[in-house]
Design a protein around this motif. Sequence first.
Motif, PDB file in Angstrom:
ATOM      1  N   SER A 154       8.211  46.610   9.041  1.00 46.21           N
ATOM      2  CA  SER A 154       7.991  45.249   9.540  1.00 46.21           C
ATOM      3  C   SER A 154       8.986  44.939  10.662  1.00 46.21           C
ATOM      4  O   SER A 154      10.160  45.329  10.602  1.00 46.21           O
ATOM      5  CB  SER A 154       8.189  44.250   8.392  1.00 46.21           C
ATOM      6  OG  SER A 154       8.010  42.928   8.852  1.00 46.21           O
ATOM      7  N   ILE A 155       8.498  44.270  11.696  1.00 44.47           N
ATOM      8  CA  ILE A 155       9.367  43.883  12.827  1.00 44.47           C
ATOM      9  C   ILE A 155       9.831  42.451  12.596  1.00 44.47           C
ATOM     10  O   ILE A 155       9.148  41.486  12.922  1.00 44.47           O
ATOM     11  CB  ILE A 155       8.607  43.996  14.173  1.00 44.47           C
ATOM     12  CG1 ILE A 155       8.005  45.388  14.327  1.00 44.47           C
ATOM     13  CG2 ILE A 155       9.541  43.671  15.338  1.00 44.47           C
ATOM     14  CD1 ILE A 155       9.007  46.519  14.300  1.00 44.47           C
ATOM     15  N   ASP A 156      11.002  42.307  12.003  1.00 43.98           N
ATOM     16  CA  ASP A 156      11.527  40.980  11.690  1.00 43.98           C
ATOM     17  C   ASP A 156      12.593  40.519  12.671  1.00 43.98           C
ATOM     18  O   ASP A 156      12.900  39.332  12.749  1.00 43.98           O
ATOM     19  CB  ASP A 156      12.099  40.978  10.266  1.00 43.98           C
ATOM     20  CG  ASP A 156      11.029  41.305   9.243  1.00 43.98           C
ATOM     21  OD1 ASP A 156       9.915  40.759   9.363  1.00 43.98           O
ATOM     22  OD2 ASP A 156      11.290  42.127   8.346  1.00 43.98           O
ATOM     23  N   ARG A 157      13.173  41.468  13.402  1.00 40.04           N
ATOM     24  CA  ARG A 157      14.182  41.167  14.418  1.00 40.04           C
ATOM     25  C   ARG A 157      13.933  42.115  15.595  1.00 40.04           C
ATOM     26  O   ARG A 157      13.345  43.189  15.421  1.00 40.04           O
ATOM     27  CB  ARG A 157      15.594  41.416  13.879  1.00 40.04           C
ATOM     28  CG  ARG A 157      15.924  40.775  12.552  1.00 40.04           C
ATOM     29  CD  ARG A 157      17.214  41.369  12.004  1.00 40.04           C
ATOM     30  NE  ARG A 157      17.084  42.819  11.821  1.00 40.04           N
ATOM     31  CZ  ARG A 157      18.111  43.665  11.749  1.00 40.04           C
ATOM     32  NH1 ARG A 157      19.342  43.224  11.879  1.00 40.04           N
ATOM     33  NH2 ARG A 157      17.905  44.957  11.581  1.00 40.04           N
ATOM     34  N   PRO A 158      14.389  41.741  16.788  1.00 38.06           N
ATOM     35  CA  PRO A 158      14.233  42.655  17.928  1.00 38.06           C
ATOM     36  C   PRO A 158      14.802  44.045  17.657  1.00 38.06           C
ATOM     37  O   PRO A 158      14.235  45.051  18.094  1.00 38.06           O
ATOM     38  CB  PRO A 158      15.008  41.941  19.047  1.00 38.06           C
ATOM     39  CG  PRO A 158      14.952  40.498  18.690  1.00 38.06           C
ATOM     40  CD  PRO A 158      15.000  40.457  17.183  1.00 38.06           C
ATOM     41  N   GLN A 159      15.903  44.104  16.877  1.00 36.47           N
ATOM     42  CA  GLN A 159      16.526  45.400  16.580  1.00 36.47           C
ATOM     43  C   GLN A 159      15.586  46.347  15.839  1.00 36.47           C
ATOM     44  O   GLN A 159      15.723  47.565  15.906  1.00 36.47           O
ATOM     45  CB  GLN A 159      17.804  45.194  15.742  1.00 36.47           C
ATOM     46  CG  GLN A 159      18.902  44.461  16.491  1.00 36.47           C
ATOM     47  CD  GLN A 159      18.874  42.968  16.224  1.00 36.47           C
ATOM     48  OE1 GLN A 159      17.817  42.352  16.307  1.00 36.47           O
ATOM     49  NE2 GLN A 159      20.036  42.393  15.937  1.00 36.47           N
ATOM     50  N   ASP A 160      14.597  45.791  15.131  1.00 39.84           N
ATOM     51  CA  ASP A 160      13.660  46.618  14.369  1.00 39.84           C
ATOM     52  C   ASP A 160      12.739  47.431  15.278  1.00 39.84           C
ATOM     53  O   ASP A 160      12.073  48.369  14.825  1.00 39.84           O
ATOM     54  CB  ASP A 160      12.808  45.746  13.437  1.00 39.84           C
ATOM     55  CG  ASP A 160      13.640  45.071  12.363  1.00 39.84           C
ATOM     56  OD1 ASP A 160      14.692  45.630  11.988  1.00 39.84           O
ATOM     57  OD2 ASP A 160      13.243  43.984  11.904  1.00 39.84           O
TER      58      ASP A 160
END
Length: 324
Positions: A154-160
Amino acid sequence: MRTWFFLLFAVLFIGCQPDEENVNSIKLAHSLGVNHPVHEAMVHMADLVAEKSKGKLKIEIYPSSQLGSEKQSLELLQIGSLGMTKVSAAVMENFSPDLKVLGYPYLFQDDEHRFKVYDGDIGKKLLSGSEQFWLKGLTYFDAGNRSFYTKDTSIDRPQDLEGLKIRVMQSPTAIEMVKSFGGSPTPISWGELYTSLQQGVVDGAENNLPSFYTSKHYEVCKYFSKNEHSSIPDILVIGTLTWNRLSSQEKYWLMEAVEEATVLQRKLWESAEEEALTEIEKAGVQVSYPDKELFENKAKTMLRSLKEENRHLYELVQEIKNIQ
């Protein structure tokens, strides 16, 4: 007596049919499936054109990339081999540079603001800006908000997004945006994306909910992150060679049908978004709602760069943001 009756009926019936030699037929190609709300609206438009013209003007629709990719369709329009197409504004920016502005992340405050831009002076000016490239924009179809979807996380933050290959359209703006978030943008045509996801060519993509659902990408990607980073409309385009061949009456019939189809499409889109969300959750897709501010802060680097590199587009962004 009965024979005479049927002969008379046949003559009258044939006489009521449009003379095939006098029928003007326009081919319209696009990349979406037949269940997509944009396709449904264009079918309605074609029906209206036939009705208003009493069969003298006809639109033939070729969906699902039958006649090529979006970029290829635009090139065919430019030389008159194809009459009309529907493309994303992100693809059109390669032919009409000012349309790049519509791809900037977090450009609009909400849906009301977005439609004010599309239907107002700025939107009309952007549509007409492509005519010097032999492409005439007719209207904007709503394409909602674009978000990330991925196969394994899941992409929950840009860092992901770091280390992930994310499919983007053939758009310099989309490429720059994904880079600003930390991902690796990979341009791939829409028609090739399902297989590319299956084979691991890319780890995910970004698009709106209805397109994610109707393309069946949810069969491969089980994570949909509604960060809603951009709102890029679809544009209905006619080649200027085709447009200039139409009579004044034919242009009137076509534009009336386009306006009615636009109203319908935006209603269909609302229903399609609700249906898509319900159905992908039933199919086991994990839908998350990230903090959009995290992504918006990252995207500000694009705006700072734009201020230095392209003052005209930077001022256009500011003008759009200031519309009330």
